[in-house]
Motif scaffolding. Structure first.
Motif, PDB file in Angstrom:
ATOM      1  N   SER A  16       0.800  -1.233   0.000  1.00  0.00           N
ATOM      2  CA  SER A  16       0.000   0.000   0.000  1.00  0.00           C
ATOM      3  C   SER A  16       0.830   1.279   0.000  1.00  0.00           C
ATOM      4  CB  SER A  16      -0.969   0.007   1.179  1.00  0.00           C
ATOM      5  OG  SER A  16      -0.251  -0.030   2.396  1.00  0.00           O
ATOM      6  N   ASP A  17       2.094   1.231   0.392  1.00  0.00           N
ATOM      7  CA  ASP A  17       2.902   2.446   0.406  1.00  0.00           C
ATOM      8  C   ASP A  17       3.416   2.829  -0.979  1.00  0.00           C
ATOM      9  OD1 ASP A  17       4.492   0.111   0.497  1.00  0.00           O
ATOM     10  OD2 ASP A  17       6.214   1.251   1.237  1.00  0.00           O
ATOM     11  N   LYS A  18       3.430   1.878  -1.919  1.00  0.00           N
ATOM     12  CA  LYS A  18       4.009   2.149  -3.241  1.00  0.00           C
ATOM     13  C   LYS A  18       3.006   2.002  -4.393  1.00  0.00           C
ATOM     14  CE  LYS A  18       8.044   1.087  -6.018  1.00  0.00           C
ATOM     15  NZ  LYS A  18       9.235   0.301  -6.207  1.00  0.00           N
ATOM     16  N   TYR A  19       1.947   1.206  -4.184  1.00  0.00           N
ATOM     17  CA  TYR A  19       1.000   0.913  -5.261  1.00  0.00           C
ATOM     18  C   TYR A  19      -0.429   1.161  -4.792  1.00  0.00           C
ATOM     19  CZ  TYR A  19       5.078  -1.659  -6.888  1.00  0.00           C
ATOM     20  OH  TYR A  19       6.346  -2.001  -7.268  1.00  0.00           O
ATOM     21  N   SER A  20      -1.262   1.588  -5.735  1.00  0.00           N
ATOM     22  CA  SER A  20      -2.699   1.652  -5.481  1.00  0.00           C
ATOM     23  C   SER A  20      -3.361   0.577  -6.337  1.00  0.00           C
ATOM     24  CB  SER A  20      -3.263   3.038  -5.797  1.00  0.00           C
ATOM     25  OG  SER A  20      -3.135   3.325  -7.167  1.00  0.00           O
ATOM     26  N   TYR A  21      -4.603   0.273  -6.036  1.00  0.00           N
ATOM     27  CA  TYR A  21      -5.286  -0.809  -6.745  1.00  0.00           C
ATOM     28  C   TYR A  21      -6.782  -0.558  -6.760  1.00  0.00           C
ATOM     29  CZ  TYR A  21      -6.022  -2.176  -1.931  1.00  0.00           C
ATOM     30  OH  TYR A  21      -6.366  -2.153  -0.601  1.00  0.00           O
ATOM     31  N   LYS A  22      -7.420  -1.149  -7.749  1.00  0.00           N
ATOM     32  CA  LYS A  22      -8.883  -1.177  -7.852  1.00  0.00           C
ATOM     33  C   LYS A  22      -9.259  -2.612  -8.146  1.00  0.00           C
ATOM     34  CE  LYS A  22     -10.890   3.069  -9.142  1.00  0.00           C
ATOM     35  NZ  LYS A  22     -11.692   3.800 -10.090  1.00  0.00           N
ATOM     36  N   SER A  23     -10.258  -3.114  -7.442  1.00  0.00           N
ATOM     37  CA  SER A  23     -10.692  -4.486  -7.678  1.00  0.00           C
ATOM     38  C   SER A  23     -12.157  -4.516  -8.062  1.00  0.00           C
ATOM     39  CB  SER A  23     -10.451  -5.359  -6.439  1.00  0.00           C
ATOM     40  OG  SER A  23     -11.253  -4.936  -5.369  1.00  0.00           O
ATOM     41  N   VAL A  24     -12.501  -5.530  -8.837  1.00  0.00           N
ATOM     42  CA  VAL A  24     -13.892  -5.743  -9.232  1.00  0.00           C
ATOM     43  C   VAL A  24     -14.154  -7.241  -9.224  1.00  0.00           C
ATOM     44  CG1 VAL A  24     -13.364  -5.742 -11.707  1.00  0.00           C
ATOM     45  CG2 VAL A  24     -15.662  -5.214 -10.940  1.00  0.00           C
ATOM     46  N   GLU A  25     -15.306  -7.615  -8.670  1.00  0.00           N
ATOM     47  CA  GLU A  25     -15.687  -9.028  -8.680  1.00  0.00           C
ATOM     48  C   GLU A  25     -16.308  -9.351 -10.030  1.00  0.00           C
ATOM     49  OE1 GLU A  25     -18.412 -12.275  -6.295  1.00  0.00           O
ATOM     50  OE2 GLU A  25     -17.832 -10.422  -5.282  1.00  0.00           O
ATOM     51  N   LEU A  26     -15.835 -10.422 -10.631  1.00  0.00           N
ATOM     52  CA  LEU A  26     -16.328 -10.861 -11.932  1.00  0.00           C
ATOM     53  C   LEU A  26     -17.547 -11.756 -11.757  1.00  0.00           C
ATOM     54  CD1 LEU A  26     -12.848 -11.715 -13.484  1.00  0.00           C
ATOM     55  CD2 LEU A  26     -14.136  -9.581 -13.676  1.00  0.00           C
ATOM     56  N   ASP A  27     -18.290 -11.964 -12.824  1.00  0.00           N
ATOM     57  CA  ASP A  27     -19.475 -12.830 -12.775  1.00  0.00           C
ATOM     58  C   ASP A  27     -19.132 -14.233 -12.292  1.00  0.00           C
ATOM     59  OD1 ASP A  27     -21.040 -10.749 -13.682  1.00  0.00           O
ATOM     60  OD2 ASP A  27     -21.024 -11.417 -15.771  1.00  0.00           O
ATOM     61  N   SER A  28     -17.923 -14.670 -12.547  1.00  0.00           N
ATOM     62  CA  SER A  28     -17.483 -16.013 -12.144  1.00  0.00           C
ATOM     63  C   SER A  28     -17.216 -16.108 -10.647  1.00  0.00           C
ATOM     64  CB  SER A  28     -16.189 -16.373 -12.887  1.00  0.00           C
ATOM     65  OG  SER A  28     -15.155 -15.471 -12.506  1.00  0.00           O
ATOM     66  N   GLY A  29     -17.166 -14.960  -9.956  1.00  0.00           N
ATOM     67  CA  GLY A  29     -16.821 -14.935  -8.540  1.00  0.00           C
ATOM     68  C   GLY A  29     -15.344 -14.630  -8.316  1.00  0.00           C
ATOM     69  N   ASP A  30     -14.544 -14.690  -9.387  1.00  0.00           N
ATOM     70  CA  ASP A  30     -13.139 -14.313  -9.289  1.00  0.00           C
ATOM     71  C   ASP A  30     -13.039 -12.795  -9.132  1.00  0.00           C
ATOM     72  OD1 ASP A  30     -12.344 -16.979  -9.654  1.00  0.00           O
ATOM     73  OD2 ASP A  30     -12.241 -16.754 -11.833  1.00  0.00           O
ATOM     74  N   VAL A  31     -11.846 -12.318  -8.816  1.00  0.00           N
ATOM     75  CA  VAL A  31     -11.621 -10.892  -8.594  1.00  0.00           C
ATOM     76  C   VAL A  31     -10.519 -10.421  -9.541  1.00  0.00           C
ATOM     77  CG1 VAL A  31     -10.889  -9.164  -6.910  1.00  0.00           C
ATOM     78  CG2 VAL A  31     -12.279 -11.106  -6.171  1.00  0.00           C
ATOM     79  N   ARG A  32     -10.787  -9.364 -10.284  1.00  0.00           N
ATOM     80  CA  ARG A  32      -9.763  -8.746 -11.146  1.00  0.00           C
ATOM     81  C   ARG A  32      -9.277  -7.468 -10.469  1.00  0.00           C
ATOM     82  NH1 ARG A  32     -11.462  -8.882 -16.568  1.00  0.00           N
ATOM     83  NH2 ARG A  32     -10.380 -10.854 -16.552  1.00  0.00           N
ATOM     84  N   VAL A  33      -7.954  -7.368 -10.321  1.00  0.00           N
ATOM     85  CA  VAL A  33      -7.349  -6.218  -9.658  1.00  0.00           C
ATOM     86  C   VAL A  33      -6.407  -5.530 -10.625  1.00  0.00           C
ATOM     87  CG1 VAL A  33      -6.028  -5.422  -7.668  1.00  0.00           C
ATOM     88  CG2 VAL A  33      -7.469  -7.449  -7.456  1.00  0.00           C
ATOM     89  N   VAL A  34      -6.505  -4.201 -10.686  1.00  0.00           N
ATOM     90  CA  VAL A  34      -5.602  -3.393 -11.505  1.00  0.00           C
ATOM     91  C   VAL A  34      -4.738  -2.584 -10.533  1.00  0.00           C
ATOM     92  CG1 VAL A  34      -5.400  -1.593 -13.242  1.00  0.00           C
ATOM     93  CG2 VAL A  34      -7.288  -3.260 -13.377  1.00  0.00           C
TER      94      VAL A  34
END
Length: 94
Positions: free
Chosen positions: A72-90
């Motif tokens: 968290s000190d060096k990177y930010s992220y956004k996550s979204v739950e996919l229809d499959s239940g998996d999570v995609r993080v950018v």
């Protein structure tokens, strides 16, 4: 969009690079592996991010909360739950 398979030292999963909307994106899928492989590959690939125009896109089988605490000190992220239940993080540099 053409995705190029790239060799990333110490990565154990297939890592792809592609360009999209002026961004250089690195991507891998960690839904089929077990801990600690998703975190190890994430940390290795986060080191690929060198500028504000670089992104790491990872698909996980669950939210990688322990990883968030480590970066968290060096990177930010956004996550979204996919229809499959998996999570995609950018991820991007702060």
């Amino acid at each position: 969009m053409d995705k190029e398979l790239i060799l990333v030292p110490r990565a154990t999963l297939d890592i792809y690079r592609f360009e999209e909307d002026g961004l250089t994106c690195y991507e891998f899928n960690a839904t089929e592996c077990q801990p600690p492989e998703p975190m190890v590959n994430s940390i290795v690939c986060l080191n690929l991010l060198k500028s504000e125009n670089d992104r790491l896109i990872v698909t996980y089988f669950h939210e990688p909360t322990p990883l968030y605490d480590r970066i968290s000190d060096k990177y930010s992220y956004k996550s979204v739950e996919l229809d499959s239940g998996d999570v995609r993080v950018v991820f991007k540099l702060v």
